[in-house]
Write an enzyme that holds these catalytic residues in place. Sequence first.
Site, short mmCIF file in Angstrom:
data_model
loop_
_atom_site.label_atom_id
_atom_site.label_comp_id
_atom_site.label_asym_id
_atom_site.label_seq_id
_atom_site.Cartn_x
_atom_site.Cartn_y
_atom_site.Cartn_z
CD GLU A 211 -3.05 -0.97 0.32
OE1 GLU A 211 -3.38 0.18 -0.01
OE2 GLU A 211 -3.64 -1.99 -0.12
CB CYS A 245 -1.50 7.41 1.26
SG CYS A 245 -3.07 6.67 1.75
P1 NAD Z 1 8.18 4.54 5.08
O1 NAD Z 1 8.22 3.75 3.82
O2 NAD Z 1 9.36 5.37 5.41
O3 NAD Z 1 7.98 3.55 6.35
C1 NAD Z 1 6.92 2.62 6.45
C2 NAD Z 1 7.35 1.45 7.34
O4 NAD Z 1 8.47 0.81 6.74
C3 NAD Z 1 7.79 1.86 8.75
O5 NAD Z 1 7.31 0.88 9.66
C4 NAD Z 1 9.30 1.83 8.67
O6 NAD Z 1 9.95 1.54 9.90
C5 NAD Z 1 9.56 0.73 7.66
N1 NAD Z 1 10.81 0.92 6.91
C6 NAD Z 1 11.43 2.09 6.61
N2 NAD Z 1 12.57 1.85 5.91
C7 NAD Z 1 12.65 0.51 5.77
C8 NAD Z 1 13.61 -0.37 5.15
N3 NAD Z 1 14.69 0.10 4.53
N4 NAD Z 1 13.38 -1.70 5.20
C9 NAD Z 1 12.28 -2.19 5.80
N5 NAD Z 1 11.35 -1.40 6.41
C10 NAD Z 1 11.54 -0.09 6.40
O7 NAD Z 1 6.84 5.39 5.03
P2 NAD Z 1 6.33 6.52 6.01
O8 NAD Z 1 7.19 7.72 5.87
O9 NAD Z 1 6.13 5.97 7.38
O10 NAD Z 1 4.88 6.80 5.39
C11 NAD Z 1 4.66 7.70 4.36
C12 NAD Z 1 4.44 6.99 3.05
O11 NAD Z 1 3.47 5.99 3.16
C13 NAD Z 1 3.93 7.93 1.97
O12 NAD Z 1 4.58 7.65 0.76
C14 NAD Z 1 2.45 7.58 1.87
O13 NAD Z 1 1.86 7.87 0.63
C15 NAD Z 1 2.49 6.12 2.13
N6 NAD Z 1 1.21 5.67 2.64
C16 NAD Z 1 0.44 4.87 1.87
C17 NAD Z 1 -0.81 4.48 2.32
C18 NAD Z 1 -1.71 3.60 1.51
O14 NAD Z 1 -2.70 3.13 2.07
N7 NAD Z 1 -1.45 3.35 0.25
C19 NAD Z 1 -1.27 4.92 3.55
C20 NAD Z 1 -0.44 5.74 4.30
C21 NAD Z 1 0.79 6.11 3.84
#
Ligand code: NAD
Length: 467
Positions: A211, A245
């Site tokens: 997502e 998002c």
């Molecule tokens: P992110 O990708 O930085 O982090 C999400 C999760 O992944 C966190 O739990 C984090 O600890 C983990 N993570 C981070 N780096 C990682 C790595 N290298 N390896 C494994 N896991 C890792 O995202 P964010 O900043 O927390 O959220 C914002 C993003 O999420 C935006 O792009 C937004 O559009 C998207 N988002 C999408 C939805 C949806 O339903 N499609 C909903 C909310 C947010």
Amino acid sequence: MNSKLYAIFAKQQQKSKELKTSNPQQRIQKIQKLKTIVEEKSESIEKAIWKDFRKSPQEVQLTELVPFFMESNDFIRHLPRWMNPKTVSSPIPLIGSTSEIHYEPYGNVLILSPWNYPFQLAMVPLVGAIGSGNTVILKPSEFAPNTSEVLKEIIELAFSEDEVALIQGDAEVASELLELPFHHIFFTGSTRVGKIIMEKAAKHLARVTLELGGKSPVILGNKVSFKYCAEKIAWGKFLNAGQTCIAPDYILMNSNDQETFVSYLKEFINKFYATQTIQESPDYCRIINQKHFSRLMHFIENAIQKGAKLEFGGKGDEKENYLEPTVLTHVPKDALIMQEEIFGPILPIIDSQSIEEAIEFITLGEKPLALYLFSNVKSEIQKVLQNTSSGGVVVNDVLLHFINHNLPFGGINHSGLGSYHGFHSFENFSHKKAVLQQGMFSPMRFVYPPYTEVVEKFSEFLKNFLI
Ligand code: NAD
């Protein structure tokens, strides 16, 4: 491999054998227990999210708790029916047999969630995963630590560790978790990290639901009420301070109409948030951290440098990561703000003289998570639906497809893979097992060797009549 994580995972592997045969009532009881605990903890949840980024309790109710309760109620009401095997028809050569689709749990699920809706984006997938009979390790985002603490309390009250465990930590901990042979990984977060998840999942051929995010455009047609559109867009964009998002990322509209539209936008921003000053409004939340605050300020500076006109806002208070709702017009398409997902309260308006020009611009980029169109012209609506691709579309509103649990919620390619909510969640977390039970008489005996003329005739029949 991290031995503590491995020990929890090993216990969950054992537990999943028992859960595989769980009946709807047992699963419903778990969801009901979870609901009761969340109800009891709702004030703590509100306080935690306020501490994390100053989101108002009312907005927490609307955008964090309501989606969780809606998903839970959907599962409680419909799970017995969803779990029933679905009979499908059989073609002529299988006369006498019965064919069914059985929904079985995948087994061991990993959920990685983001910070922007820190409660619901952890808990809504959790309801789907346990409602479908799986064990879960849930790792919430490290950037909403207060919410993560409350989530941990809730999970520990509701489940034993061998069924659902909450692990706190950052990207490094997530990487360690990804070493474990989960059957399914449900990830919500950025497209950049989504690619890492998919690569790591390949090692164990784990299924993935991604997502992700992206730039969700709004197309404003010419013959619409700009006041109507401005109210809806101002709400959808500045909710959660744009850290949604599916927030409208940018607007494509005719340059001649922008002055009128912007005047309405200003009216609604002030109406929503400026009962005192916007900074003092209890209903307008903060940017999650300093890093994102600086990134957003840089977007504004860069767009203005490149010739954009600042229509509203533009200032911030670094001490508390406060950024004014900001509106920019005449933003050049090569400005930094148009190169990546904004994920903040800045609304760029891009000149686009026709629906065709808007479609061309959108299709040059990656497929968005959501696309919003304001139009009352049937042929325009058809044109946009047929010529663009996105996770979802809303016509004459924003965000609302998210709350209809009968619609699958998810992206496509760069904005995501797979979907969830309601029955779509149940399907997402269940393997559809094909089960064919043969009867006493089977015409397929006619195809066994030796291959006589009868077999040839039978093959001919199958080619022409089998569907
Ligand atoms: P992110 O990708 O930085 O982090 C999400 C999760 O992944 C966190 O739990 C984090 O600890 C983990 N993570 C981070 N780096 C990682 C790595 N290298 N390896 C494994 N896991 C890792 O995202 P964010 O900043 O927390 O959220 C914002 C993003 O999420 C935006 O792009 C937004 O559009 C998207 N988002 C999408 C939805 C949806 O339903 N499609 C909903 C909310 C947010």
